[in-house]
Motif scaffolding. Structure first.
Motif, PDB file in Angstrom:
ATOM      1  N   LEU A  56      56.773  23.166  26.489  1.00 54.63           N
ATOM      2  CA  LEU A  56      55.713  22.824  27.549  1.00 54.63           C
ATOM      3  C   LEU A  56      54.263  23.550  27.117  1.00 54.63           C
ATOM      4  O   LEU A  56      53.399  22.869  27.322  1.00 54.63           O
ATOM      5  N   LEU A  57      54.357  24.541  26.631  1.00 49.35           N
ATOM      6  CA  LEU A  57      53.164  25.487  26.473  1.00 49.35           C
ATOM      7  C   LEU A  57      52.430  24.684  25.188  1.00 49.35           C
ATOM      8  O   LEU A  57      51.348  24.476  24.968  1.00 49.35           O
ATOM      9  N   VAL A  58      53.446  24.265  24.080  1.00 49.69           N
ATOM     10  CA  VAL A  58      53.138  23.831  23.015  1.00 49.69           C
ATOM     11  C   VAL A  58      52.313  22.420  22.945  1.00 49.69           C
ATOM     12  O   VAL A  58      51.373  21.915  22.497  1.00 49.69           O
ATOM     13  N   LEU A  59      53.091  21.772  24.204  1.00 51.15           N
ATOM     14  CA  LEU A  59      52.608  20.446  24.555  1.00 51.15           C
ATOM     15  C   LEU A  59      51.154  20.585  25.143  1.00 51.15           C
ATOM     16  O   LEU A  59      50.193  19.911  24.884  1.00 51.15           O
ATOM     17  N   SER A  60      50.891  21.789  25.859  1.00 51.42           N
ATOM     18  CA  SER A  60      49.791  21.810  26.703  1.00 51.42           C
ATOM     19  C   SER A  60      48.592  22.191  25.462  1.00 51.42           C
ATOM     20  O   SER A  60      47.472  21.672  25.786  1.00 51.42           O
ATOM     21  N   TYR A  61      49.003  22.838  24.445  1.00 52.78           N
ATOM     22  CA  TYR A  61      48.117  23.251  23.389  1.00 52.78           C
ATOM     23  C   TYR A  61      47.470  22.128  22.978  1.00 52.78           C
ATOM     24  O   TYR A  61      46.399  22.056  22.149  1.00 52.78           O
ATOM     25  N   ALA A  62      48.293  20.934  22.829  1.00 52.77           N
ATOM     26  CA  ALA A  62      47.887  19.619  22.157  1.00 52.77           C
ATOM     27  C   ALA A  62      46.497  19.156  22.908  1.00 52.77           C
ATOM     28  O   ALA A  62      46.052  18.184  22.306  1.00 52.77           O
ATOM     29  N   PHE A  63      46.363  19.288  24.133  1.00 52.79           N
ATOM     30  CA  PHE A  63      45.299  18.884  24.961  1.00 52.79           C
ATOM     31  C   PHE A  63      43.940  19.809  24.720  1.00 52.79           C
ATOM     32  O   PHE A  63      42.934  19.729  25.453  1.00 52.79           O
ATOM     33  N   PHE A  64      43.988  20.786  24.106  1.00 59.26           N
ATOM     34  CA  PHE A  64      42.802  21.739  23.825  1.00 59.26           C
ATOM     35  C   PHE A  64      42.193  21.560  22.659  1.00 59.26           C
ATOM     36  O   PHE A  64      42.795  20.982  21.744  1.00 59.26           O
ATOM     37  N   GLN A  65      40.938  22.139  22.388  1.00 59.42           N
ATOM     38  CA  GLN A  65      40.410  22.094  21.046  1.00 59.42           C
ATOM     39  C   GLN A  65      40.749  23.432  20.393  1.00 59.42           C
ATOM     40  O   GLN A  65      41.169  24.471  20.879  1.00 59.42           O
TER      41      GLN A  65
END
Lengths: 262, 278
Positions: free
Chosen positions: B19-28
Motif C-alpha cells: 500500500l505504501l509503494v502504491l501511495s508513492y505512485a501518486f506523489f512527485q
C-alpha cells in the motif's frame, strides 16, 4: 498389454528429451566445477582446485554464513506461523476468501514488486537494513509455502480423532500436542525444509532489503555479482554446492511427505 | 485465532509495504530524488508514454512467447508422465520439478555457459562439422526466452499433470467406444478438460516472465529492457521511486487481471461440466 507397451515409446522419447533439456545445463555446471582449467571449451583433467579456492575465499564464507543465519531464522519463524495459519484455516467453520487470498498472495506477487515495496517500507520507517530485514522479508513467502504443505496434510486429516481425544477428557492443549501435532509433524518438517531451500536460494528480495555495504551480502547476491563481473570457475564449484544442499533438503522433504501419505 | 500471528505478519510486512509503494505512485519525485508529497497522476501517465509502453509491449511479447513455448514443451511431458506406470509417476514428477527448486541464478548462469560463443553449443556444432561463424546466441532475445522457458518449465509440467491425473479415464474410453480415434479423443476430450491446468501454468509463467529482471540482465546482457529491469533502474539507479512505484503497480494490475480471468475460466469450465451432469 503388448499394444500398450508399443504406445509407450513416444512417451519415453518425449520424457528423454525434456529431462535432457532440464538436466543438461545442471550436469554441465557440475562437470565444469571439477575441470582443471575451469573453462567450458576443454576438459583438462579432474581437479578439486575450485573447491579448495572456495574454501579459502573469506568473502564467500562470510556470505555463506549470512545465508545460513537468514535461512535458519526465517525457517523457524515461518514454520511456526505457517503451521498455525494452516490449522487456523482448516479448522474454521466457514472458508474465508480474504484469508485464502492473503495466504496465497506471497506466492504470486512478482518478487520485484515485493522487493521494492519492502525497500520503500523500511526506508520510510527509517529502519536500518541488514540481515534482520532480510529474515523478516523471507518469512513472508516462506510461511505461505509452509502453510500450503501443512494444509495439504490437513485435508486428509481425520478430525474425529481430535473429537475422540476431547471426549476422553483431554484438554485442547493436550489434544494438540498428543494428537494433532504428531500427525502433522512430517509435513511440518517437510514445509520447513522447503522454506529453508527457498530462503537459501532467494535473491531479489534479499538484494533489495540487505541495505548498502557488503556486510549483509548473501550467497545468491555473491553469485550474482560473480556472474556479472566476469565468470570465474569458482562459481561452478559454488553453484554445485548450493544445488547439492537444495537437492538434499528437497529429497528429505519429499521422503517425509511420502511417508505420511502411506 | 491460530491464523492471527501469520495474518498480522502479512498485513505488516506485505500489505502495508504494498500500500505504501502504491501511495508513492501518486506523489512527485523530489528535485534531488526522494519524494515530494504533492499529489499527481503523472507517474501513471508516464507508464503509457510511448517509450515505456514499448517496453511493456516488448515484455508482454517475450512473456507470451515464453508461455506458449513452455506449454508446448510441458504438455507432451506431462501427458507422458500421466501415461507412465502409476508407481513411477511420483518419481518422474519429482525429478521434473526438482530443478525448479534449485537456485534461479545458477540455472540462468548455466545457460551463459551453454550459449557463449566459446560455449558448449558452438563446440557441439563444430564437432558436428559446422564450419561457419560461431552462433552468438548469448545476449539476444532468444537467449532470454530460452532462459525463461527453462526456468519455469517444471512448474507448467506440474500444473498440467495435476489436471491430467485427475481426469476420469472412463471419459476417454467412452470416446473411443463411440468410435473416435486417439487423435480425435485427445482434441475433443482430453485437451478441453485439461485446459484449466494449462491456463493455471500459463498465467503463472506469464506473470513471472513479464516482471523478471534477472534473466534479461544476465542472458540479455542488459542490452534490452523488460519491465522488471525498468522497475529496478527506477529504484536503484534513477532514484525515481514514484515512477518505479507506478510501474510496479502496473505489474500487479496485470497479475490480478490474469488471475481473475483464469479463475473465471476455471469456474466456468467446472460449472459447465456440472451443468451437463445434472
Amino acid at each position: 498389454m503388448s499394444g500398450m507397451a508399443k504406445n509407450r515409446l513416444p512417451g519415453r522419447i518425449v520424457l528423454l528429451v525434456v529431462f535432457g533439456f532440464l538436466y543438461l545445463p545442471i550436469a554441465v555446471l557440475v562437470m565444469l566445477s571439477f575441470n582443471e582449467s575451469g573453462l567450458p571449451t576443454s576438459w583438462s583433467g579432474f581437479s578439486t582446485r575450485w573447491y579448495v579456492s572456495l574454501a579459502g575465499n573469506s568473502e564467500i564464507l562470510h556470505a555463506a554464513w549470512n545465508t545460513l543465519v537468514v535461512a535458519i531464522f526465517a525457517t523457524l519463524i515461518s514454520t511456526v506461523l505457517g503451521t498455525l495459519l494452516a490449522i487456523g484455516m482448516e479448522t474454521r467453520a466457514r472458508k474465508s476468501n480474504g484469508l485464502e487470498a492473503l495466504a496465497f498472495a506471497p506466492m504470486v506477487i512478482p518478487d520485484i514488486v515485493l522487493a521494492v515495496a519492502l525497500l520503500t517500507f523500511f526506508s520510510r520507517l527509517n529502519v536500518a537494513t541488514g540481515l534482520h530485514t532480510i529474515i523478516l522479508s523471507h518469512v513472508i513467502f516462506d510461511l505461505a509455502f509452509v502453510c500450503s504443505v501443512v494444509r495439504a496434510r490437513l485435508k486428509h486429516f481425520d478430525f474425529s480423532i481430535v473429537e475422540a481425544s476431547r471426549d476422553l477428557g483431554a484438554s485442547g492443549w493436550t489434544t494438540f500436542w498428543r494428537v494433532t501435532f504428531p500427525v502433522l509433524l512430517p509435513s511440518i518438517i517437510a514445509g520447513a525444509l522447503l522454506a529453508f531451500t527457498l530462503s537459501v536460494d532467494e535473491f531479489i528480495i534479499a538484494f533489495f532489503t540487505a541495505g548498502p555495504g557488503r556486510s549483509s551480502i548473501t550467497l545468491p547476491m555473491q553469485i550474482y555479482s560473480m556472474i556479472r563481473f566476469g565468470i570465474t570457475p569458482e562459481v561452478n564449484a559454488l553453484a554445485t554446492i548450493v544445488m547439492a544442499v537444495s537437492a538434499t533438503a528437497l529429497l528429505l522433504s519429499q521422503w517425509l511427505n511420502k511417508e505420511q501419505i502411506q | 485465532m491460530l491464523a492471527a500471528p501469520a495474518v498480522l505478519w502479512l498485513l505488516a510486512f506485505m500489505v502495508m509495504p504494498c500500500l505504501l509503494v502504491l501511495s508513492y505512485a501518486f506523489f512527485q519525485r523530489g528535485t534531488w530524488g526522494g519524494i515530494e508529497y504533492t499529489f499527481t497522476l503523472d507517474n501513471f501517465a508516464h507508464v503509457f508514454d510511448p517509450l515505456y509502453a514499448k517496453i511493456f509491449l516488448n515484455s508482454a511479447r517475450i512473456a507470451l512467447t515464453t508461455t506458449v513455448l513452455a506449454i508446448l514443451i510441458a504438455y507432451p511431458a506431462a501427458y507422458a508422465i500421466s501415461r507412465a506406470p502409476r508407481v513411477r509417476q511420483p518419481m518422474l514428477l519429482f525429478f521434473a520439478v526438482l530443478p525448479f527448486w534449485s537456485n534461479y541464478l545458477i540455472r540462468t548462469y548455466a545457460w551463459i555457459v551453454l550459449l557463449n560463443r566459446e560455449g558448449l553449443l558452438n563446440g557441439f556444432l563444430s564437432f558436428l562439422g559446422y564450419q561457419g561463424e560461431p552462433l552468438s546466441l548469448l545476449y539476444t532475445e532468444t537467449a532470454v526466452i530460452i532462459g525463461l522457458v527453462y526456468n519455469y518449465l517444471p512448474f507448467v509440467i506440474l500444473a498440467i499433470y495435476s489436471t491430467l491425473s485427475r481426469l476420469n479415464p472412463e471419459l476417454m474410453e467412452a470416446s473411443r467406444d463411440l468410435g473416435a480415434g486417439a487423435i480425435r479423443t485427445f482434441w475433443r476430450v482430453t485437451l478441453p478438460l485439461t485446459l484449466p491446468g494449462v491456463a493455471a501454468g500459463g498465467v503463472f509463467v506469464f506473470v513471472l516472465s513479464i516482471g523478471n529482471f534477472v534473466t534479461p540482465a544476465l542472458l540479455g546482457g542488459g542490452r534490452f529492457q523488460m519491465i522488471g529491469n525498468l522497475v529496478y533502474d527506477q529504484f536503484l539507479t534513477a532514484n525515481d521511486w514514484p515512477f518505479g512505484a507506478a510501474l510496479g503497480m502496473a505489474l500487479i494490475a496485470i497479475m490480478v487481471a490474469l488471475l481473475f480471468l483464469q479463475a473465471r475460466a476455471t469456474s466456468h469450465a467446472s460449472g459447465e461440466r456440472q451443468g451437463e451432469a445434472t
